[in-house]
Design a protein around this motif. Sequence first.
Motif, PDB file in Angstrom:
ATOM      1  N   ASP A   7      -3.777   3.708  -0.685  1.00  0.00           N
ATOM      2  CA  ASP A   7      -3.173   2.438  -0.276  1.00  0.00           C
ATOM      3  C   ASP A   7      -2.243   2.641   0.917  1.00  0.00           C
ATOM      4  N   ASP A   8      -1.904   1.546   1.567  1.00  0.00           N
ATOM      5  CA  ASP A   8      -1.170   1.593   2.834  1.00  0.00           C
ATOM      6  C   ASP A   8       0.178   2.289   2.709  1.00  0.00           C
ATOM      7  N   THR A   9       0.920   1.964   1.640  1.00  0.00           N
ATOM      8  CA  THR A   9       2.264   2.520   1.492  1.00  0.00           C
ATOM      9  C   THR A   9       2.227   4.036   1.374  1.00  0.00           C
ATOM     10  N   GLN A  69      -0.165   6.087   2.278  1.00  0.00           N
ATOM     11  CA  GLN A  69      -0.659   6.675   3.514  1.00  0.00           C
ATOM     12  C   GLN A  69       0.442   6.741   4.567  1.00  0.00           C
ATOM     13  N   ASP A  70       1.246   5.693   4.618  1.00  0.00           N
ATOM     14  CA  ASP A  70       2.348   5.648   5.581  1.00  0.00           C
ATOM     15  C   ASP A  70       3.359   6.756   5.291  1.00  0.00           C
ATOM     16  N   ASN A  80       1.696  -3.278   0.449  1.00  0.00           N
ATOM     17  CA  ASN A  80       1.738  -3.887   1.770  1.00  0.00           C
ATOM     18  C   ASN A  80       3.164  -3.841   2.286  1.00  0.00           C
ATOM     19  N   ARG A  81       3.398  -3.136   3.405  1.00  0.00           N
ATOM     20  CA  ARG A  81       4.734  -2.978   3.950  1.00  0.00           C
ATOM     21  C   ARG A  81       5.243  -4.230   4.612  1.00  0.00           C
ATOM     22  N   TYR A 135      -5.867   3.914   7.242  1.00  0.00           N
ATOM     23  CA  TYR A 135      -5.367   3.044   6.180  1.00  0.00           C
ATOM     24  C   TYR A 135      -6.517   2.294   5.523  1.00  0.00           C
ATOM     25  N   ASP A 163      -6.853  -0.715   4.727  1.00  0.00           N
ATOM     26  CA  ASP A 163      -7.193  -2.029   5.258  1.00  0.00           C
ATOM     27  C   ASP A 163      -7.935  -1.943   6.588  1.00  0.00           C
ATOM     28  N   SER A 188      -6.863  -0.370   9.319  1.00  0.00           N
ATOM     29  CA  SER A 188      -5.966  -0.210  10.462  1.00  0.00           C
ATOM     30  C   SER A 188      -5.999   1.229  10.972  1.00  0.00           C
ATOM     31  N   LYS A 234      -0.836   0.816  13.192  1.00  0.00           N
ATOM     32  CA  LYS A 234       0.256   0.853  12.213  1.00  0.00           C
ATOM     33  C   LYS A 234       1.552   1.351  12.851  1.00  0.00           C
TER      34      LYS A 234
END
Length: 367
Positions: free
Chosen positions: A45-47, A49-50, A137-138, A230, A232, A234, A239
Amino acid sequence: MSFETAFEYAGTENADGIGFVFTDDDPIVGVDLDDCRDPESGDVDDTAQDIIERLDSYTEISPSGTGFHVLIEGELPDGRNRRGSIELYDTARFFTVTGDHLEDMPTRVARRQDALVAIHREYVQDSKPDSEYESGNRRTRDETETRDSAADTNVDLEDQELLERARNASNSEKFERLWRGSTAGYESQSEADMALCCLLAFWTGGDQQQMDRLFRQSGLLRDKWDEVHYADGSTYGEKTIERAIANTSEFYDPDTREVSTESVLRTSESSTTASRDESERNRNRAYLVEKNRLLTDRIDELETTLEQKNERIDCLEATIDDLKAELAERDREIEQTREEQAGTTSNCDTASETASLWRRLFGDSSK
């Protein structure tokens, strides 16, 4: 013990696995990310991965296959240490160790203090409801408002004119260094990418297309910029630009001087001057803070290098002492051998002289 030794021992029947306990005596901080990975597809998920990208240190897949453990060197900031599926630990905690290293991530534990502080502030310490962090989702409401505010700032400068103004600003040295592609003072290139994007966000008024276009002209551009990182869809670059805009609270306004001139007729000159001076002080303060951080990092780097060189010198001096002792012992052995050889030759000469004298006195005894 070392990971290699523990891994070898874990293969016997005397162990169930490998673990690591955080204590006050080590500089290690563990970041536990739960329920963020699909064990079948490997999607993240995005968080998560970030966080993984920004920490850029040793990362492995957890035993369940649904999360990650990230190990870094640093000091955990004060305050809460967990929110939702994100947990940070630096003492009195046990981590299972799988050795299932996440591909493309470093195989060593790196020092990432700045990234740790930023992640702690954004994902853990922030007072927003947990649900906003658990959604993966950030893009929180405040960040959306920040981007909307940035979008209202119409800079409308051509790329070359914008670059010229950035190069003439008070922090032009930092901008030029990043623009040329230098990552000096940053723990990873990802942090340098973010620093340049934050500067571009300010000068473009948060124009994502112009930021992307300008970044591609810089020396920091690499293939990773266009890679999808990411869930999604992106890319890393998209990002990074989004995060830079979200973290930028002030944007350049080319009409500030004209507006200020007109406002003199409606407001007091002292108020305008005070506002301008305060803005200038804030910019100078931010510049000095950044410069101090770079100098501190450089000092740490030089101290580490000096310590390594001193250790090397001590090792070489010990080796020299050993060689001197070995050489002295060899000289003693050679001298002793020479003395023994000299003694043997002397005995032989004495025996020969005695035999000659006997023949002269008594003649050949065989006759």
